[in-house]
Write a protein that holds these residues in place. Sequence first.
Motif, PDB file in Angstrom:
ATOM      1  N   MET A 112       0.827  -1.192   0.000  1.00 54.18           N
ATOM      2  CA  MET A 112       0.000   0.000   0.000  1.00 54.18           C
ATOM      3  C   MET A 112       0.867   1.250   0.000  1.00 54.18           C
ATOM      4  SD  MET A 112      -3.161   0.660  -0.151  1.00 54.18           S
ATOM      5  CE  MET A 112      -4.248   1.985   0.077  1.00 54.18           C
ATOM      6  N   THR A 172       1.551   2.305  -3.504  1.00 54.91           N
ATOM      7  CA  THR A 172       0.348   2.904  -4.080  1.00 54.91           C
ATOM      8  C   THR A 172       0.212   4.334  -3.595  1.00 54.91           C
ATOM      9  OG1 THR A 172      -0.735   0.747  -4.143  1.00 54.91           O
ATOM     10  CG2 THR A 172      -2.152   2.664  -4.314  1.00 54.91           C
ATOM     11  N   ASN A 217      -0.217  -0.005 -10.683  1.00 52.41           N
ATOM     12  CA  ASN A 217      -0.046  -1.438 -10.432  1.00 52.41           C
ATOM     13  C   ASN A 217       1.125  -2.025 -11.216  1.00 52.41           C
ATOM     14  OD1 ASN A 217      -2.208  -1.296  -8.722  1.00 52.41           O
ATOM     15  ND2 ASN A 217      -3.630  -2.346 -10.072  1.00 52.41           N
ATOM     16  N   LYS A 244      -2.881  -6.183  -8.364  1.00 50.47           N
ATOM     17  CA  LYS A 244      -4.285  -5.787  -8.480  1.00 50.47           C
ATOM     18  C   LYS A 244      -5.147  -6.523  -7.462  1.00 50.47           C
ATOM     19  CE  LYS A 244      -8.010  -5.439 -11.847  1.00 50.47           C
ATOM     20  NZ  LYS A 244      -8.401  -5.646 -13.238  1.00 50.47           N
ATOM     21  N   ARG A 262      -4.157  -7.936  -4.612  1.00 52.63           N
ATOM     22  CA  ARG A 262      -3.794  -7.522  -3.247  1.00 52.63           C
ATOM     23  C   ARG A 262      -4.392  -6.159  -2.922  1.00 52.63           C
ATOM     24  NH1 ARG A 262      -0.852  -4.110  -0.798  1.00 52.63           N
ATOM     25  NH2 ARG A 262       0.086  -4.510   1.207  1.00 52.63           N
ATOM     26  N   ASN A 263      -4.248  -5.208  -3.858  1.00 48.88           N
ATOM     27  CA  ASN A 263      -4.809  -3.877  -3.620  1.00 48.88           C
ATOM     28  C   ASN A 263      -6.321  -3.948  -3.476  1.00 48.88           C
ATOM     29  OD1 ASN A 263      -2.441  -2.470  -3.508  1.00 48.88           O
ATOM     30  ND2 ASN A 263      -2.546  -1.696  -5.584  1.00 48.88           N
ATOM     31  N   ARG A 267      -9.893   4.846  -4.830  1.00 51.47           N
ATOM     32  CA  ARG A 267      -8.453   4.697  -4.618  1.00 51.47           C
ATOM     33  C   ARG A 267      -7.848   5.869  -3.841  1.00 51.47           C
ATOM     34  NH1 ARG A 267      -4.656   1.502  -7.998  1.00 51.47           N
ATOM     35  NH2 ARG A 267      -2.560   2.223  -7.567  1.00 51.47           N
ATOM     36  N   TRP A 290      -5.447   5.146   4.501  1.00 54.46           N
ATOM     37  CA  TRP A 290      -4.244   4.374   4.838  1.00 54.46           C
ATOM     38  C   TRP A 290      -3.201   5.263   5.517  1.00 54.46           C
ATOM     39  CZ3 TRP A 290      -2.656  -0.536   5.001  1.00 54.46           C
ATOM     40  CH2 TRP A 290      -1.292  -0.791   5.018  1.00 54.46           C
TER      41      TRP A 290
END
Length: 54
Positions: free
Chosen positions: A1, A4, A10, A25, A27-28, A40, A47
Amino acid sequence: MDLTAEGLNNRRIAATCFIAGKMVKRRNGRVFAELPTPVRAEAIASWLGLGPTR
């Protein structure tokens, strides 16, 4: 993360971690499903502890 949150897509995350793009993809998607928003940008804000972007 964290990658990201740094703005990597990705494909770049996959290249950095030496894994398949589909794995990133998937996992996210799982991480985003656990966060309070499917968007997103808002998921990244959550996060990072910044709360909603609105």
